[in-house]
Scaffold this motif. Structure first.
Motif, PDB file in Angstrom:
ATOM      1  N   ALA A 106      38.757  -2.169   4.027  1.00  0.00           N
ATOM      2  CA  ALA A 106      38.879  -3.592   4.337  1.00  0.00           C
ATOM      3  C   ALA A 106      40.231  -4.163   3.909  1.00  0.00           C
ATOM      4  O   ALA A 106      40.493  -5.350   4.105  1.00  0.00           O
ATOM      5  N   ASP A 107      41.094  -3.326   3.324  1.00  0.00           N
ATOM      6  CA  ASP A 107      42.392  -3.785   2.823  1.00  0.00           C
ATOM      7  C   ASP A 107      43.452  -3.679   3.906  1.00  0.00           C
ATOM      8  O   ASP A 107      43.811  -2.572   4.342  1.00  0.00           O
ATOM      9  N   ILE A 108      43.952  -4.827   4.347  1.00  0.00           N
ATOM     10  CA  ILE A 108      44.935  -4.871   5.422  1.00  0.00           C
ATOM     11  C   ILE A 108      46.273  -4.303   4.955  1.00  0.00           C
ATOM     12  O   ILE A 108      46.744  -4.599   3.847  1.00  0.00           O
ATOM     13  N   ILE A 109      46.878  -3.482   5.824  1.00  0.00           N
ATOM     14  CA  ILE A 109      48.179  -2.877   5.539  1.00  0.00           C
ATOM     15  C   ILE A 109      49.274  -3.702   6.216  1.00  0.00           C
ATOM     16  O   ILE A 109      49.178  -4.029   7.398  1.00  0.00           O
ATOM     17  N   GLY A 110      50.309  -4.038   5.462  1.00  0.00           N
ATOM     18  CA  GLY A 110      51.449  -4.734   6.046  1.00  0.00           C
ATOM     19  C   GLY A 110      51.159  -6.179   6.381  1.00  0.00           C
ATOM     20  O   GLY A 110      50.127  -6.748   5.998  1.00  0.00           O
ATOM     21  N   ASN A 111      52.069  -6.787   7.132  1.00  0.00           N
ATOM     22  CA  ASN A 111      51.952  -8.191   7.489  1.00  0.00           C
ATOM     23  C   ASN A 111      51.385  -8.344   8.896  1.00  0.00           C
ATOM     24  O   ASN A 111      51.748  -7.603   9.809  1.00  0.00           O
ATOM     25  N   LEU A 112      50.511  -9.324   9.044  1.00  0.00           N
ATOM     26  CA  LEU A 112      49.954  -9.616  10.356  1.00  0.00           C
ATOM     27  C   LEU A 112      50.974 -10.358  11.210  1.00  0.00           C
ATOM     28  O   LEU A 112      51.837 -11.067  10.689  1.00  0.00           O
ATOM     29  N   ARG A 113      50.846 -10.214  12.542  1.00  0.00           N
ATOM     30  CA  ARG A 113      51.644 -11.041  13.446  1.00  0.00           C
ATOM     31  C   ARG A 113      51.367 -12.514  13.177  1.00  0.00           C
ATOM     32  O   ARG A 113      50.260 -12.894  12.737  1.00  0.00           O
ATOM     33  N   ALA A 114      52.349 -13.351  13.458  1.00  0.00           N
ATOM     34  CA  ALA A 114      52.209 -14.787  13.176  1.00  0.00           C
ATOM     35  C   ALA A 114      50.986 -15.388  13.858  1.00  0.00           C
ATOM     36  O   ALA A 114      50.295 -16.251  13.288  1.00  0.00           O
ATOM     37  N   ASP A 115      50.682 -14.946  15.087  1.00  0.00           N
ATOM     38  CA  ASP A 115      49.560 -15.537  15.819  1.00  0.00           C
ATOM     39  C   ASP A 115      48.200 -15.046  15.302  1.00  0.00           C
ATOM     40  O   ASP A 115      47.159 -15.582  15.697  1.00  0.00           O
ATOM     41  N   TYR A 116      48.186 -14.060  14.406  1.00  0.00           N
ATOM     42  CA  TYR A 116      46.932 -13.599  13.812  1.00  0.00           C
ATOM     43  C   TYR A 116      46.796 -13.995  12.341  1.00  0.00           C
ATOM     44  O   TYR A 116      45.735 -13.791  11.740  1.00  0.00           O
ATOM     45  N   LYS A 117      47.828 -14.559  11.760  1.00  0.00           N
ATOM     46  CA  LYS A 117      47.817 -14.888  10.336  1.00  0.00           C
ATOM     47  C   LYS A 117      46.651 -15.822  10.011  1.00  0.00           C
ATOM     48  O   LYS A 117      46.410 -16.811  10.700  1.00  0.00           O
ATOM     49  N   ASP A 118      45.907 -15.478   8.968  1.00  0.00           N
ATOM     50  CA  ASP A 118      44.761 -16.253   8.471  1.00  0.00           C
ATOM     51  C   ASP A 118      43.591 -16.281   9.454  1.00  0.00           C
ATOM     52  O   ASP A 118      42.661 -17.085   9.287  1.00  0.00           O
ATOM     53  N   ARG A 119      43.613 -15.409  10.462  1.00  0.00           N
ATOM     54  CA  ARG A 119      42.510 -15.410  11.425  1.00  0.00           C
ATOM     55  C   ARG A 119      41.798 -14.059  11.525  1.00  0.00           C
ATOM     56  O   ARG A 119      40.822 -13.926  12.265  1.00  0.00           O
ATOM     57  N   ILE A 120      42.274 -13.077  10.774  1.00  0.00           N
ATOM     58  CA  ILE A 120      41.791 -11.706  10.923  1.00  0.00           C
ATOM     59  C   ILE A 120      41.137 -11.205   9.637  1.00  0.00           C
ATOM     60  O   ILE A 120      41.659 -11.412   8.543  1.00  0.00           O
ATOM     61  N   GLN A 121      39.986 -10.530   9.802  1.00  0.00           N
ATOM     62  CA  GLN A 121      39.339  -9.871   8.669  1.00  0.00           C
ATOM     63  C   GLN A 121      38.749  -8.550   9.149  1.00  0.00           C
ATOM     64  O   GLN A 121      38.126  -8.479  10.207  1.00  0.00           O
ATOM     65  N   VAL A 122      38.975  -7.488   8.358  1.00  0.00           N
ATOM     66  CA  VAL A 122      38.412  -6.172   8.659  1.00  0.00           C
ATOM     67  C   VAL A 122      37.361  -5.850   7.605  1.00  0.00           C
ATOM     68  O   VAL A 122      37.557  -6.096   6.413  1.00  0.00           O
ATOM     69  N   PHE A 123      36.249  -5.278   8.056  1.00  0.00           N
ATOM     70  CA  PHE A 123      35.161  -4.928   7.144  1.00  0.00           C
ATOM     71  C   PHE A 123      35.153  -3.423   6.870  1.00  0.00           C
ATOM     72  O   PHE A 123      35.783  -2.642   7.584  1.00  0.00           O
ATOM     73  N   GLU A 124      34.422  -3.040   5.850  1.00  0.00           N
ATOM     74  CA  GLU A 124      34.396  -1.638   5.420  1.00  0.00           C
ATOM     75  C   GLU A 124      33.917  -0.704   6.526  1.00  0.00           C
ATOM     76  O   GLU A 124      34.307   0.461   6.581  1.00  0.00           O
ATOM     77  N   ASN A 125      33.056  -1.195   7.422  1.00  0.00           N
ATOM     78  CA  ASN A 125      32.556  -0.335   8.500  1.00  0.00           C
ATOM     79  C   ASN A 125      33.489  -0.294   9.706  1.00  0.00           C
ATOM     80  O   ASN A 125      33.168   0.307  10.734  1.00  0.00           O
ATOM     81  N   GLY A 126      34.659  -0.958   9.606  1.00  0.00           N
ATOM     82  CA  GLY A 126      35.635  -0.947  10.688  1.00  0.00           C
ATOM     83  C   GLY A 126      35.570  -2.141  11.611  1.00  0.00           C
ATOM     84  O   GLY A 126      36.425  -2.304  12.484  1.00  0.00           O
ATOM     85  N   SER A 127      34.564  -3.006  11.449  1.00  0.00           N
ATOM     86  CA  SER A 127      34.411  -4.168  12.321  1.00  0.00           C
ATOM     87  C   SER A 127      35.555  -5.162  12.112  1.00  0.00           C
ATOM     88  O   SER A 127      36.132  -5.268  11.027  1.00  0.00           O
ATOM     89  N   LEU A 128      35.854  -5.912  13.166  1.00  0.00           N
ATOM     90  CA  LEU A 128      36.942  -6.883  13.145  1.00  0.00           C
ATOM     91  C   LEU A 128      36.394  -8.279  13.405  1.00  0.00           C
ATOM     92  O   LEU A 128      35.676  -8.500  14.395  1.00  0.00           O
ATOM     93  N   LEU A 129      36.731  -9.226  12.541  1.00  0.00           N
ATOM     94  CA  LEU A 129      36.349 -10.625  12.721  1.00  0.00           C
ATOM     95  C   LEU A 129      37.605 -11.411  13.078  1.00  0.00           C
ATOM     96  O   LEU A 129      38.587 -11.405  12.339  1.00  0.00           O
ATOM     97  N   ILE A 130      37.563 -12.094  14.231  1.00  0.00           N
ATOM     98  CA  ILE A 130      38.658 -12.963  14.649  1.00  0.00           C
ATOM     99  C   ILE A 130      38.166 -14.401  14.564  1.00  0.00           C
ATOM    100  O   ILE A 130      37.178 -14.757  15.223  1.00  0.00           O
ATOM    101  N   SER A 131      38.823 -15.217  13.759  1.00  0.00           N
ATOM    102  CA  SER A 131      38.425 -16.610  13.586  1.00  0.00           C
ATOM    103  C   SER A 131      39.301 -17.529  14.436  1.00  0.00           C
ATOM    104  O   SER A 131      40.386 -17.152  14.881  1.00  0.00           O
ATOM    105  N   ASN A 132      38.817 -18.754  14.625  1.00  0.00           N
ATOM    106  CA  ASN A 132      39.577 -19.782  15.359  1.00  0.00           C
ATOM    107  C   ASN A 132      40.137 -19.213  16.662  1.00  0.00           C
ATOM    108  O   ASN A 132      41.334 -19.223  16.918  1.00  0.00           O
ATOM    109  N   LEU A 133      39.240 -18.727  17.510  1.00  0.00           N
ATOM    110  CA  LEU A 133      39.638 -18.032  18.725  1.00  0.00           C
ATOM    111  C   LEU A 133      40.560 -18.856  19.612  1.00  0.00           C
ATOM    112  O   LEU A 133      40.370 -20.060  19.801  1.00  0.00           O
ATOM    113  N   LEU A 134      41.555 -18.172  20.175  1.00  0.00           N
ATOM    114  CA  LEU A 134      42.474 -18.752  21.146  1.00  0.00           C
ATOM    115  C   LEU A 134      42.202 -18.123  22.513  1.00  0.00           C
ATOM    116  O   LEU A 134      41.667 -17.013  22.603  1.00  0.00           O
ATOM    117  N   LEU A 135      42.574 -18.821  23.572  1.00  0.00           N
ATOM    118  CA  LEU A 135      42.398 -18.256  24.907  1.00  0.00           C
ATOM    119  C   LEU A 135      43.193 -16.963  25.056  1.00  0.00           C
ATOM    120  O   LEU A 135      42.788 -16.043  25.771  1.00  0.00           O
TER     121      LEU A 135
END
Length: 220
Positions: A60-89
């Motif tokens: 669940a530990d993110i490597i490196g820096n996220l792209r600006a458009d994903y900053k503060d919107r991305i979370q990875v879980f231990e099972n590999g799942s991805l949560l995207i918050s505040n969805l954009l078109l």
């Protein structure tokens, strides 16, 4: 050198398509199996002509820096799942995930499609008049709504769906309904129904009044 295939990472998912709502969150849920106790290396990409790396992580530990458009919107879980918050078109698309344990282990892959839509606001019907004269007039009803993506329009007359026929003409997107040579059978209640993958809305019922054409008093 690759290890025995029995040590490959196996990824499963119960979903293939997610209908996301603009401004809300979407969970791209996967699970992996491996004989190794090491944390997985997870890589999510948004598949474009040139793939966009969304995130890479160890567990669940993110490597490196996220792209600006994903900053503060991305979370990875231990099972590999991805949560995207505040969805954009612009988040809409096909996402691919790769999960591996070490460089010597086969990589597991999975894809999930995500659509992002804005809910349909309440439709309204626009008409030139609420009354027409039998046989003398054509009549047009137009459907409008302020918000909503990928709209599908349906017209109901007396609760039944209307389709093109000899007197009924629907515009290519079905947003505009035209009735030619109005008859007394057209005197009824009309509703515009608008739907998209995440929502639907109905207009306030509109009552069309058809007046019978008076016979010429001098005719035989």
């Amino acid at each position: 050198m690759l290890s025995d295939p029995t040590e490959a990472v196996n990824i499963t998912s119960h979903i293939q398509h997610i209908h996301g709502t603009y401004g809300h969150s979407a969970l791209l849920s996967v699970q992996y199996r491996s004989s190794s106790s090491d944390k997985p290396v997870v890589k999510w990409q948004l598949k474009r002509e040139k793939p966009i790396t969304v995130v890479q992580s160890v567990g669940a530990d993110i490597i490196g820096n996220l792209r600006a458009d994903y900053k503060d919107r991305i979370q990875v879980f231990e099972n590999g799942s991805l949560l995207i918050s505040n969805l954009l078109l612009s988040d809409e698309g096909t996402y691919g995930v790769e999960v591996s344990i070490t460089d010597d282990t086969f990589t597991g892959e999975k894809t999930i499609n995500l659509t992002v839509d804005v809910p349909i606001s309440k439709p309204r019907v626009s008409v030139p008049s609420s009354a027409v004269l039998e046989l003398a007039d054509n009549f047009t009803l137009s459907c409008f709504h302020d918000n909503g993506t990928k709209p599908l329009y349906t017209w109901l007359k007396g609760g039944k769906t209307l389709a093109n026929d000899s007197r009924i003409l629907l515009s290519p997107d079905h947003r505009v309904l035209t009735i030619s040579k109005v008859t007394m059978t057209d005197d009824d209640v009309y509703i515009c129904l608008v739907e998209n993958p995440i929502s639907s809305g109905r207009s306030t019922p509109f009552k069309l009044t058809v007046y019978r054409k008076q016979k010429d008093k001098y005719s035989l």
